[in-house]
Write an enzyme that holds these catalytic residues in place. Sequence first.
Site, PDB file in Angstrom:
ATOM      1  N   HIS B 280      19.880  -9.846  55.954  1.00 50.00           N
ATOM      2  CA  HIS B 280      18.572  -9.890  55.297  1.00 50.00           C
ATOM      3  C   HIS B 280      17.481  -9.315  56.191  1.00 50.00           C
ATOM      4  O   HIS B 280      17.498  -9.489  57.406  1.00 50.00           O
ATOM      5  CB  HIS B 280      18.220 -11.278  54.763  1.00 50.00           C
ATOM      6  CG  HIS B 280      17.986 -12.346  55.795  1.00 50.00           C
ATOM      7  ND1 HIS B 280      16.776 -12.528  56.412  1.00 50.00           N
ATOM      8  CD2 HIS B 280      18.815 -13.295  56.289  1.00 50.00           C
ATOM      9  CE1 HIS B 280      16.876 -13.565  57.240  1.00 50.00           C
ATOM     10  NE2 HIS B 280      18.094 -14.046  57.205  1.00 50.00           N
ATOM     11  N   GLU B 326      15.236 -13.566  51.979  1.00 44.61           N
ATOM     12  CA  GLU B 326      16.295 -14.583  52.053  1.00 44.61           C
ATOM     13  C   GLU B 326      15.708 -15.918  52.438  1.00 44.61           C
ATOM     14  O   GLU B 326      16.078 -16.967  51.885  1.00 44.61           O
ATOM     15  CB  GLU B 326      17.356 -14.139  53.082  1.00 44.61           C
ATOM     16  CG  GLU B 326      18.592 -15.040  53.134  1.00 44.61           C
ATOM     17  CD  GLU B 326      18.467 -16.241  54.070  1.00 44.61           C
ATOM     18  OE1 GLU B 326      19.260 -17.182  53.960  1.00 44.61           O
ATOM     19  OE2 GLU B 326      17.544 -16.248  54.916  1.00 44.61           O
ATOM     20  N   ASP B 354      24.691 -13.263  58.841  1.00 46.73           N
ATOM     21  CA  ASP B 354      23.398 -13.961  58.953  1.00 46.73           C
ATOM     22  C   ASP B 354      23.548 -15.229  59.788  1.00 46.73           C
ATOM     23  O   ASP B 354      23.196 -16.326  59.374  1.00 46.73           O
ATOM     24  CB  ASP B 354      22.855 -14.301  57.550  1.00 46.73           C
ATOM     25  CG  ASP B 354      21.499 -14.989  57.604  1.00 46.73           C
ATOM     26  OD1 ASP B 354      20.798 -14.831  58.623  1.00 46.73           O
ATOM     27  OD2 ASP B 354      21.144 -15.689  56.640  1.00 46.73           O
TER      28      ASP B 354
END
Lengths: 468, 468
Positions: B280, B326, B354
Amino acid sequence: MKSYQTTLITGLFISGLSACQTHVETSAKTDIPAQLQQTALASSLGYDIVESLTVEVGPRLAGSPKDVIAVNWAMNKLTSLGFDKVYKEPVQVPIWERGEAKAKIISPVEQPLVITALGGSVATPVEGIKAKIARFNSLEALQQATPDDVKGKIAFIDQKTVRHITGEGYGKSVGGRSKGAIAAAQKGAVAVIIRSIGTDHDRMAHTGIMRYQDGVPKIPAAAMSNPDADLVDAMLKRDPNAVLELNMSPKDLGTNTSYNVIAEVTGSSKPNEIVLIGAHLDSWDEGTGAIDDGAGIAIVAAAAKHIQDLPQKPARTIRVVLYAAEEMGLIGGKAYAEAHKTELPLHYIAAESDFGAGPIYQIDTKVNEKVFAQVQESIKPMAYNGVALGDNQASGGPDISMLPALGVPVASLRQDGRDYFDYHHTPNDTLDKINPKALAQNVAAYAQFAYIMANSNIVLTPLHNESK
Amino acid sequence: MKSYQTTLITGLFISGLSACQTHVETSAKTDIPAQLQQTALASSLGYDIVESLTVEVGPRLAGSPKDVIAVNWAMNKLTSLGFDKVYKEPVQVPIWERGEAKAKIISPVEQPLVITALGGSVATPVEGIKAKIARFNSLEALQQATPDDVKGKIAFIDQKTVRHITGEGYGKSVGGRSKGAIAAAQKGAVAVIIRSIGTDHDRMAHTGIMRYQDGVPKIPAAAMSNPDADLVDAMLKRDPNAVLELNMSPKDLGTNTSYNVIAEVTGSSKPNEIVLIGAHLDSWDEGTGAIDDGAGIAIVAAAAKHIQDLPQKPARTIRVVLYAAEEMGLIGGKAYAEAHKTELPLHYIAAESDFGAGPIYQIDTKVNEKVFAQVQESIKPMAYNGVALGDNQASGGPDISMLPALGVPVASLRQDGRDYFDYHHTPNDTLDKINPKALAQNVAAYAQFAYIMANSNIVLTPLHNESK
């Protein structure tokens, strides 16, 4: 934290040997350092003291309302511990208020920076300062710069502090903090900002006292965190014309009366002779003053308390001195030396704890060179607590650093300071950074040191016999 | 950092073996995962990308002016890397501005606290809130409390986050952050403040998104650092009537258009089928978004670039998706799933990075149970890079977490996350927290994974065959 483990396990193991040895020996007197060690290592007194100080007082900047609370706390705490004497001596201290400190790079792209004002700094104009940055690898590089490269800019001293067990990296980089504003102003800078004098890579700026010089313009002085200094460095490599905006609002509010707070275990046969163990009561304002210097206060107060509780007191008086306004420039230490000028010849030896709560691995002294070997022999019981014998080049600690020149012997109980400058003078100086076992080892070492010195028959002076 | 060393040394050693093996084998195709590994481990591309993002953009809160700069950075960076396609897709994102957040205990003694507003929180009244504190060990304890014990107070959820390689401690404590304001308001609290969802003991508060619920009053929500939570806890033990003052000025400023930024390596023979690797683009605003999720962007962009540079492209298209917003609630991920609804059956498999830059030790999948063993056999070359075969229970990562329910297979490349929640969502999320070698190991793993999947002949669907 791991480094503590080995040292302490060694210490405790030798402590076990010590217990066996003292069982074989018969002299009650020589047993006492071992007893003190066992008592201190089994006690939570030191930790309880620093917990109390950090929770019930917290940050206590010299001259601030919290300083008053700290003095009251110290008087009450030392009184409740049952010392023979508890008293305080006035000290005039400056009042400096931090205010706000903000900075950001505004060109080529906005990047907010984590900064803090250096202690004693003046404010920026209310609208702030916007200027290009003149970066230097060190204070010396700034001092040697061409004024045209600095004039109208914010001087940035970008020197890293190296991690070392003795903390010696601090001494090598701290000049940028204390003298940076003078050097920068002499070259025409509008402000100075330094890479924090710290070994961490946390997004926290390290404060600390800075100085101005008569005849040189006073410019604002700040520190940025190590990651921010990395960032600014990387931005300057892309764009040497990057612009920094700085806005700080510290205030100088005159002076106030604070106090050196003192407690004594009265000596049994030479009550006028003094073994001084000290620490400083004030702290910077962004942490809770746990490692700097709540730990020191806990160490010397608990050590003296263990001696106070012995069935028989040592010959000399043990004097615990909690100094005022150390952070503002050893103000309490200088005031003590002045106020006790005529009594200094009765100071047998002095030591200060002001380097956190890492375990003590070595003891250095500053005594007459001719008796150095005898002194070392006398403090050998400290080895059972993990403390090795060192050299005779001790300076004793900040608040007693002026005493050797005045003829007073000193000792330095060397702590493992590898982590100390990770937290020093930052918001991160909080209770959780103290390992209770390492703190207790410090208490044991100071108790042994003070007790042995208070009973010693060695004549430690004059100091000036020693070749320099 | 030490944990990286062992893993990487093992990885590099096995990598050496791999080089020997591929020399013996003759199939050019099976050589490519080993080649990709060697290329990635020898390249600084991943680190250069995250360095560029953190220095040239820095914090990039969704909907903010810096988000626009981040989208432009991503378009330019992916274009400069020479991908076959680079484009962006609009996403509506909320605009939330942090403002200031201050807190202090004002009784029995003043103690300033380090706090941060939780993402999405409303402000306090301008004059702040002063109230007693109702402390709870967990969200559940608050939910079960008697309203009389909470009414008019500031609810304090004091739950510690446990360190674990998988990061699973986060899942166990994060409910206090996301649902604490609802639970506290339902009991009549005037605000909620939580112990940070973080494993560090730094004086930094961890932000993160929080939620309100229709019909329940919106109260201000903040987090305090772990050392501050320790302090408040110790103060409350002495004085349960301690008073906290809270002052926060965040603002909800409506919505803005941001973008999912997408790059593709066009497949050689099945260009319409997609292997999606994502991360993200947005970050919280107090750090520079290095580990969350600059690292992920670097990993997937560099991995795809190494495939782009191969002399022969794999069969399927590799699609790099850098998701918008996100942190605000998987907004870019949901928008992608909606915008590509009809194309989802052509998504062969998806994975998202992530979780920082710790080395990958295991790969899990979510594929048709009947072909799981075949899939594991196919990704065995990843073991030469230190990646073990895991289970078939992967969820794939936050922005692709909705895809399995929509029939898309996913994989989770498991990173060592022991340090991740020390820095997550704090000012401390900066470039220095990334180990370049560990980052390169991640790039190698994603490159191998994407390449193997893009050439695989295994039919991974349907997922619903699997018993739940």
